[in-house]
Design an enzyme around this catalytic site. Structure first.
Site, PDB file in Angstrom:
ATOM      1  N   TYR A 173       2.292  61.657  59.892  1.00  0.00           N
ATOM      2  CA  TYR A 173       2.007  62.759  59.101  1.00  0.00           C
ATOM      3  C   TYR A 173       0.342  63.512  59.065  1.00  0.00           C
ATOM      4  CZ  TYR A 173       6.567  61.102  57.611  1.00  0.00           C
ATOM      5  OH  TYR A 173       8.006  60.651  57.508  1.00  0.00           O
TER       6      TYR A 173
ATOM      7  N   HIS B 117       8.758  53.709  63.477  1.00  0.00           N
ATOM      8  CA  HIS B 117       9.131  55.176  62.898  1.00  0.00           C
ATOM      9  C   HIS B 117      10.418  55.505  63.666  1.00  0.00           C
ATOM     10  CE1 HIS B 117       7.098  58.862  61.270  1.00  0.00           C
ATOM     11  NE2 HIS B 117       8.660  59.111  61.010  1.00  0.00           N
TER      12      HIS B 117
END
Ligand SMILES: NC(=O)c1ccc[n+]([C@@H]2O[C@H](COP(=O)([O-])OP(=O)(O)OC[C@H]3O[C@@H](n4cnc5c(N)ncnc54)[C@H](OP(=O)(O)O)[C@@H]3O)[C@@H](O)[C@H]2O)c1
Length: 276
Positions: free
Chosen positions: A54, A112
């Site tokens: 992010y 992830h």
């Protein structure tokens, strides 16, 4: 009954994790993420979900420190990105995340995505990180049942969490049942279908009945499925709205009505077929 923003699930290693968290995917680094976290912490959220991908870990850490909320009162998650799995730079990536966050530890460290050919090796390193004490729990994200089985068949530490796309259009009852039976906490990303709930009459009708907003109904539906939920917003009004979900309970009939909207429809990539 989950009836407070402070209410937590207890993970399989005894760590407690607030049922409601705050997501910061696509929130730009700097002032925007700092203001969002400030607003979330002021509203009462005590659980924040970020990721190396992010690009906003610095701002997340800075806003947490500036808030005056003691670090130990906050549950912080970050994740190792796929390129570092392919290079097997798991320890290095973890230390880089800690450095950007300016933290001594995270509460939860996640793989992830299940990068084929790598995620089993990655898990071994996640276990080492867990044993170092710098991640209080470790888990996975975007894992389907067969990928979880690959981990469970050869692990010392059972993943504490599986964070997946989960909303009324993508219920995945088998995955939910599998995780619950193995004591792996399911956590919903895109709980608001990334905004795709807007204008859906079924949600509006149920929301009217409880005098709540459709977004609040979707988030409450997660909690009543015993699923941790992490809506994202950068708007202080919506940040507060999304936290105002502890004063009502959906009836079994309305839970079922929402369940029946399941279309197996993803807004994000398929964990068996992704190319990043
Ligand atoms: N593990 C993974 O692979 C993965 C993937 C995606 C996301 N995530 C995590 O899950 C979190 C949540 O998922 P998401 O960000 O993809 O989607 P989401 O939370 O389902 O939806 C966010 C969108 O909904 C809007 N919104 C928020 N509250 C609202 C409300 N009350 N009424 C109307 N619109 C509202 C937001 O706009 P405004 O900001 O303008 O309010 C934003 O456009 C992420 O932030 C991230 O932390 C993880």
């Amino acid at each position: 009954m989950i009836n407070s923003i402070k209410d937590c699930t207890t993970l399989n290693n005894g760590l407690t994790m607030p049922w409601l968290g705050f997501g910061v995917f696509k929130v730009p680094e700097g002032e925007e993420v700092e203001n969002s976290i400030k607003s979330a912490l002021e509203t009462g959220y005590r659980h924040i979900d970020t990721a190396a991908l992010y690009g906003n870990e610095r701002g997340v850490g800075k806003a947490i420190r500036a808030s005056g909320v003691p670090r130990e009162e906050i549950f912080l998650t970050t994740k190792v990105w796929n390129d570092n799995q392919r290079k097997q730079r798991i320890h290095e990536a973890f230390e880089e995340s800690l450095d950007r966050l300016g933290m001594e530890y995270v509460d939860l460290y996640l793989i992830h995505w299940p990068v084929k050919g790598f995620y089993q090796k990655t898990w071994k390193k996640m276990e080492e990180i867990y044993k170092s004490g710098k991640a209080k729990a470790i888990g996975v994200s975007n894992f389907l049942v067969h990928q979880l089985e690959d981990i469970l068949n050869d692990c010392q530490v059972i993943p504490a969490v599986n964070q997946v796309e989960f909303h009324p259009f993508l219920l995945q009852p088998e995955l939910l049942k599998f995780c619950q039976s193995r004591n792996i906490q399911l956590e919903a990303w895109a709980p608001l279908i990334q905004g795709g709930f807007a204008g859906v009459r079924d949600f509006e009708q149920i929301a009217e009945k409880y005098q709540k907003s459709p977004a609040q109904v979707l988030l409450r539906w997660d909690l009543q499925h015993q699923v941790v939920t992490i809506p994202k917003s950068t708007n202080p009004k919506r940040i507060a709205e999304n936290a105002n979900i502890f004063d009502f309970e959906l009836s079994a009939e309305d839970m079922l009505k929402i369940d029946q909207l399941d279309k197996g429809k993803r807004v994000g990539p398929d964990p068996d077929h992704f190319n990043f």
